[in-house]
Each structure stands twice: as C-alpha cells, then as structure tokens.
Design an enzyme around this catalytic site. Structure first.
Site, PDB file in Angstrom:
ATOM      1  N   HIS A 160     -18.697  23.571 -36.512  1.00 55.66           N
ATOM      2  CA  HIS A 160     -19.930  23.990 -36.054  1.00 55.66           C
ATOM      3  C   HIS A 160     -21.162  23.324 -36.779  1.00 55.66           C
ATOM      4  O   HIS A 160     -22.074  22.930 -35.977  1.00 55.66           O
ATOM      5  CB  HIS A 160     -20.173  25.524 -36.194  1.00 55.66           C
ATOM      6  CG  HIS A 160     -21.449  26.196 -35.746  1.00 55.66           C
ATOM      7  ND1 HIS A 160     -21.657  26.474 -34.639  1.00 55.66           N
ATOM      8  CD2 HIS A 160     -22.447  26.628 -36.410  1.00 55.66           C
ATOM      9  CE1 HIS A 160     -22.852  27.198 -34.311  1.00 55.66           C
ATOM     10  NE2 HIS A 160     -23.428  26.988 -35.534  1.00 55.66           N
ATOM     11  N   SER A 219     -32.438  24.161 -41.714  1.00 57.67           N
ATOM     12  CA  SER A 219     -31.476  24.130 -42.820  1.00 57.67           C
ATOM     13  C   SER A 219     -30.087  24.191 -42.120  1.00 57.67           C
ATOM     14  O   SER A 219     -30.041  25.610 -41.879  1.00 57.67           O
ATOM     15  CB  SER A 219     -31.659  24.754 -44.287  1.00 57.67           C
ATOM     16  OG  SER A 219     -30.639  24.961 -44.875  1.00 57.67           O
TER      17      SER A 219
END
Length: 160
Positions: A97, A89
């Site tokens: 990022h 997840s």
C-alpha cells in the site's frame, strides 16, 4: 541518509524573494495528523517570516496523501493562487500500500505542475518509520514544511 547532515528548516532570508504580495494554498492530509500538523506549522511560520500575509495563505484539509492531488487541483481551479503546498505523510507498513500511495501521490502532484500554471510543492514525507517522520517534521532534522514554503516562495516568484 540525505537529511542526516542537513537542517530542513534552515534558509538564508536574504536569498528569498519577499512573499508579501504572493497568495498560497496549503493542502494538508489528515492521515498521520501529528506529522502533517508539524509540517504545516513549519510551512506557515516560514511563509510569514518571509513576508506572506496571513490573509493570503489558505488551508484545506483532505483525508489522506492520496487525496492531496485533488485538493490541490480544486484549490487551483477555485482560488487565485501563486503556489500550492501539498503536505502529507506516508509511513511504510507491512504491505505494498505504501508504494502505491507514494507513487500515485508523487505522480499526481507532478502532473499538476505540468498541466497547470500554478506550482505545486511536494511536501509529502515517505518514511520507513514514525521516528523518521518525527525527525523531519520539527524534530532533529528540522522541518520539511519550512523547506517546502521556501520552495513555494521561489517558484511563485519565478512565475511572476
């Protein structure tokens, strides 16, 4: 939204091959653990519901989604498996990022599918918010982990 009108946990068991004799690996990211544990629960419940034997399902944890590729690769190299499910997840933050981790993880899992004989199922949520992740890991949209387990059974059976 693609999942707005779909329950990710729904499947017709009569259309799924029996998983009794299949061996599965599940690599689970520890990052966003509340989400990945929900995905894992959905996956393991669907595998067992479709006939998989508990002793034929092996779980390894890795620190984050970026490490899923290496974990799946090592599982394939060291165990006799019919399919691997990569569970992770990644939730959008304020920096790029998110883009790098999501892109690299998807590419790594795709590369394993091209270069190994064991299918690796992409069960990595790439959501904009924590609520979206909750909704897809056992919440109002069901559980993407169950959907990944069904894909793993189908792909493992295809490889037999």
């Amino acid at each position: 939204m693609a999942t707005a009108n779909k329950n990710l946990s729904a499947y017709d068991k009569t259309t799924i091959p029996n998983a009794k004799d299949l061996r599965f690996g599940i690599v689970v990211s520890e990052w966003n653990e509340s989400i990945t544990e929900g995905l894992y629960q959905g996956a393991i419940e669907a595998l067992l519901d479709c006939g998989a034997q508990e002793g034929n399902v092996h779980r390894w944890n890795v620190p984050g989604s970026f490490e899923l590729t290496f974990g799946a690769k090592k599982m394939i190299e060291t165990m006799e498996l019919d399919a691997v499910i990569a569970i992770g997840s990644v939730i959008q933050g304020e920096t790029k990022h998110f883009d790098f981790v999501c892109g690299a993880t998807a590419q790594g899992i795709m590369d394993l599918n091209v270069h190994t004989k064991v299918p690796v199922i992409f069960c990595v949520l790439t959501d904009n918010t924590m609520q979206q992740a909750i909704d897809r890991s056992g919440g109002k949209h069901g559980n993407k982990g169950a959907e990944a387990a069904i894909a793993a059974i189908k792909m493992a059976s295809l490889g037999k």
